[in-house]
Design a protein around this motif. Structure first.
Motif, PDB file in Angstrom:
ATOM      1  N   PRO A  39       1.077  -1.483  -0.247  1.00  0.00           N
ATOM      2  CA  PRO A  39       0.129  -0.066   0.041  1.00  0.00           C
ATOM      3  C   PRO A  39       0.921   1.271   0.131  1.00  0.00           C
ATOM      4  CG  PRO A  39      -0.960  -1.722   1.616  1.00  0.00           C
ATOM      5  CD  PRO A  39       0.455  -2.061   0.888  1.00  0.00           C
ATOM      6  N   LEU A  40       2.149   1.242   0.969  1.00  0.00           N
ATOM      7  CA  LEU A  40       2.830   2.480   1.165  1.00  0.00           C
ATOM      8  C   LEU A  40       3.146   3.024  -1.027  1.00  0.00           C
ATOM      9  CD1 LEU A  40       4.591   2.210   4.016  1.00  0.00           C
ATOM     10  CD2 LEU A  40       3.098   3.665   3.417  1.00  0.00           C
ATOM     11  N   LEU A  41       4.039   2.199  -1.828  1.00  0.00           N
ATOM     12  CA  LEU A  41       4.330   1.533  -2.681  1.00  0.00           C
ATOM     13  C   LEU A  41       3.452   2.116  -3.510  1.00  0.00           C
ATOM     14  CD1 LEU A  41       6.625  -1.377  -3.273  1.00  0.00           C
ATOM     15  CD2 LEU A  41       6.857   1.131  -3.289  1.00  0.00           C
ATOM     16  N   LEU A  70      -8.057   1.220   2.778  1.00  0.00           N
ATOM     17  CA  LEU A  70      -8.889   0.507   2.529  1.00  0.00           C
ATOM     18  C   LEU A  70      -8.435  -0.284   1.538  1.00  0.00           C
ATOM     19  CD1 LEU A  70     -11.254   2.350   3.866  1.00  0.00           C
ATOM     20  CD2 LEU A  70     -12.755   0.880   2.019  1.00  0.00           C
ATOM     21  N   LEU A  71      -7.367  -0.208   1.049  1.00  0.00           N
ATOM     22  CA  LEU A  71      -6.551  -1.564   0.013  1.00  0.00           C
ATOM     23  C   LEU A  71      -5.506  -2.113   1.025  1.00  0.00           C
ATOM     24  CD1 LEU A  71      -5.751  -1.713  -2.891  1.00  0.00           C
ATOM     25  CD2 LEU A  71      -3.436  -0.412  -3.142  1.00  0.00           C
ATOM     26  N   CYS A  72      -4.551  -1.743   2.155  1.00  0.00           N
ATOM     27  CA  CYS A  72      -4.389  -1.957   2.713  1.00  0.00           C
ATOM     28  C   CYS A  72      -5.599  -2.682   3.622  1.00  0.00           C
ATOM     29  CB  CYS A  72      -3.988  -0.787   4.086  1.00  0.00           C
ATOM     30  SG  CYS A  72      -2.849  -1.759   4.982  1.00  0.00           S
ATOM     31  N   LEU A 157     -14.681  -7.635   6.972  1.00  0.00           N
ATOM     32  CA  LEU A 157     -13.409  -7.987   5.220  1.00  0.00           C
ATOM     33  C   LEU A 157     -13.325  -9.269   5.948  1.00  0.00           C
ATOM     34  CD1 LEU A 157     -13.366  -7.390   2.253  1.00  0.00           C
ATOM     35  CD2 LEU A 157     -11.199  -6.055   3.442  1.00  0.00           C
ATOM     36  N   SER A 158     -12.221  -9.763   7.022  1.00  0.00           N
ATOM     37  CA  SER A 158     -11.478 -10.624   7.963  1.00  0.00           C
ATOM     38  C   SER A 158     -12.521 -12.167   8.014  1.00  0.00           C
ATOM     39  CB  SER A 158     -11.104 -10.552   9.407  1.00  0.00           C
ATOM     40  OG  SER A 158     -10.190  -8.972   8.811  1.00  0.00           O
ATOM     41  N   TRP A 159     -13.680 -11.791   8.700  1.00  0.00           N
ATOM     42  CA  TRP A 159     -14.699 -12.773   8.073  1.00  0.00           C
ATOM     43  C   TRP A 159     -15.057 -13.224   7.272  1.00  0.00           C
ATOM     44  CZ3 TRP A 159     -15.730 -15.982  12.393  1.00  0.00           C
ATOM     45  CH2 TRP A 159     -15.012 -15.521  13.441  1.00  0.00           C
ATOM     46  N   LEU A 160     -14.969 -12.469   6.156  1.00  0.00           N
ATOM     47  CA  LEU A 160     -15.001 -13.345   5.194  1.00  0.00           C
ATOM     48  C   LEU A 160     -13.513 -13.542   4.537  1.00  0.00           C
ATOM     49  CD1 LEU A 160     -16.254 -13.135   1.774  1.00  0.00           C
ATOM     50  CD2 LEU A 160     -16.089 -11.086   1.303  1.00  0.00           C
ATOM     51  N   MET A 181     -11.136  -8.989  -3.023  1.00  0.00           N
ATOM     52  CA  MET A 181     -10.405  -8.212  -1.969  1.00  0.00           C
ATOM     53  C   MET A 181      -9.862  -7.398  -2.237  1.00  0.00           C
ATOM     54  SD  MET A 181     -11.162 -10.449   1.363  1.00  0.00           S
ATOM     55  CE  MET A 181      -9.873 -11.316   1.276  1.00  0.00           C
ATOM     56  N   LEU A 182      -8.448  -7.891  -3.492  1.00  0.00           N
ATOM     57  CA  LEU A 182      -7.370  -6.757  -3.711  1.00  0.00           C
ATOM     58  C   LEU A 182      -7.438  -6.577  -4.154  1.00  0.00           C
ATOM     59  CD1 LEU A 182      -4.406  -9.596  -3.103  1.00  0.00           C
ATOM     60  CD2 LEU A 182      -5.736  -7.829  -1.032  1.00  0.00           C
ATOM     61  N   PHE A 183      -8.609  -6.298  -5.584  1.00  0.00           N
ATOM     62  CA  PHE A 183      -9.088  -5.850  -7.015  1.00  0.00           C
ATOM     63  C   PHE A 183      -9.931  -4.867  -6.776  1.00  0.00           C
ATOM     64  CE2 PHE A 183     -10.908  -5.678 -11.357  1.00  0.00           C
ATOM     65  CZ  PHE A 183      -9.718  -5.909 -11.707  1.00  0.00           C
ATOM     66  N   LEU A 184     -10.743  -5.413  -5.914  1.00  0.00           N
ATOM     67  CA  LEU A 184     -12.596  -4.383  -6.156  1.00  0.00           C
ATOM     68  C   LEU A 184     -12.172  -3.201  -6.001  1.00  0.00           C
ATOM     69  CD1 LEU A 184     -14.928  -5.183  -6.419  1.00  0.00           C
ATOM     70  CD2 LEU A 184     -15.323  -4.844  -4.100  1.00  0.00           C
ATOM     71  N   PRO A 185     -10.854  -2.607  -4.353  1.00  0.00           N
ATOM     72  CA  PRO A 185     -10.903  -1.466  -4.548  1.00  0.00           C
ATOM     73  C   PRO A 185     -10.359  -0.580  -5.907  1.00  0.00           C
ATOM     74  CG  PRO A 185      -8.888  -2.930  -3.187  1.00  0.00           C
ATOM     75  CD  PRO A 185     -10.336  -3.069  -3.697  1.00  0.00           C
ATOM     76  N   TYR A 186     -10.104  -1.459  -6.973  1.00  0.00           N
ATOM     77  CA  TYR A 186      -9.283  -0.402  -8.461  1.00  0.00           C
ATOM     78  C   TYR A 186     -10.694  -0.104  -8.486  1.00  0.00           C
ATOM     79  CZ  TYR A 186      -5.167  -1.542  -6.499  1.00  0.00           C
ATOM     80  OH  TYR A 186      -3.684  -2.142  -6.091  1.00  0.00           O
TER      81      TYR A 186
END
Length: 258
Positions: A39-41, A70-72, A157-160, A181-186
């Motif tokens: 996320p920092l990058l 949220l990406l994090c 998100l953690s329970w999912l 979960m990683l792609f949806l924020p985009y």
């Protein structure tokens, strides 16, 4: 008396598994580094490379930080799915059956560790963002509301992720299942306003759970009107939490039955 004993036992079992999951998180330094470094990058890339070309009506770093946060959480949840899958496929659950401990406490431990990891990573991301020029104008109440919404989102998100880890056949499959979960924020308003997107993509971005959560956090941190996004985000988070918790615990009971 029996009820009180049962509650104490459940709390004791959950506390034991929470401690175990947090110790595992501390030992898995590679995953901790990835969940913070990526996320920092991304923030560095968007702010310093793309930010000058993106018009959001405000300083781009003030716009993008809520999306990065949220990406994090997505990266943190993905590691939860893999940790649960590892327990399910390496015999850990079978060993627990020989001990006087509730097997479902494993999920509680992983979810709590996920929340702890995300708290640390979010704090680091916000700290670096402030060093880069992020200037929130939120009041203390706004900060607390934003933190509460983010906590609710992380729990959901953690329970999912825990549910995905239960159904996965191995750690690699859990990683693949958590890709959404990683792609949806985009496909949200995380990096650009949705009105700049093609109409078909905007329809997706405006009607998925991440966009109202981002817009609510962004409004709270920049002291702008929240509007309808607040109750929409809360509804999404509560609904996702209820559905994810029910799904994860039900799938866990079915897979460990017998």
């Amino acid at each position: 008396m029996t009820t009180h004993t049962g509650v104490r036992t459940a709390l004791s079992d959950s506390t034991t598994m929470i401690g175990r999951s947090i110790r595992l998180s501390r030992r898995n330094t590679e995953m901790l580094i990835i969940s913070v470094a990526l996320p920092l990058l991304m923030m560095l890339l968007f702010v310093y490379v793309f930010g000058g070309a993106i018009d959001t009506g405000t300083a781009y770093i003030n716009y993008v930080v809520p999306g990065i946060v949220l990406l994090c959480t997505g990266y943190g949840a993905a590691s939860t799915a893999m940790a649960v899958a590892d327990d399910m496929t390496t015999g850990m659950i079978d060993r627990l059956r020989t001990l006087p401990i509730r097997g479902s406490a494993v999920l509680t431990g992983h979810v709590t560790a996920s929340v702890a990891r995300n708290t640390v990573s979010t704090t680091i991301v916000v700290g670096v963002a402030i060093a880069m020029g992020f200037r929130p104008t939120a009041t203390l109440a706004d900060w607390l509301l934003a933190a509460g919404l983010l906590l609710l989102y992380v729990l959901a998100l953690s329970w999912l992720a825990a549910g995905l880890g239960v159904v996965a056949k191995n750690v690699e499959a859990a990683s693949a299942l958590s890709f959404a979960m990683l792609f949806l924020p985009y496909l949200s308003s995380a990096f650009v306003p949705t009105h700049t997107m093609p109409s078909f993509l905007r329809a997706i971005s405006d009607h998925q759970p991440i966009t109202p959560v981002i817009e609510t956090v962004r409004a709270l941190l920049t002291d702008t009107p929240v509007g309808d996004n607040g109750w929409i985000a809360l509804t999404w988070c509560l609904g996702l939490l209820a559905a994810s918790f029910t799904l994860a615990t039900t799938l866990f009971r079915r897979r460990t039955r017998g």
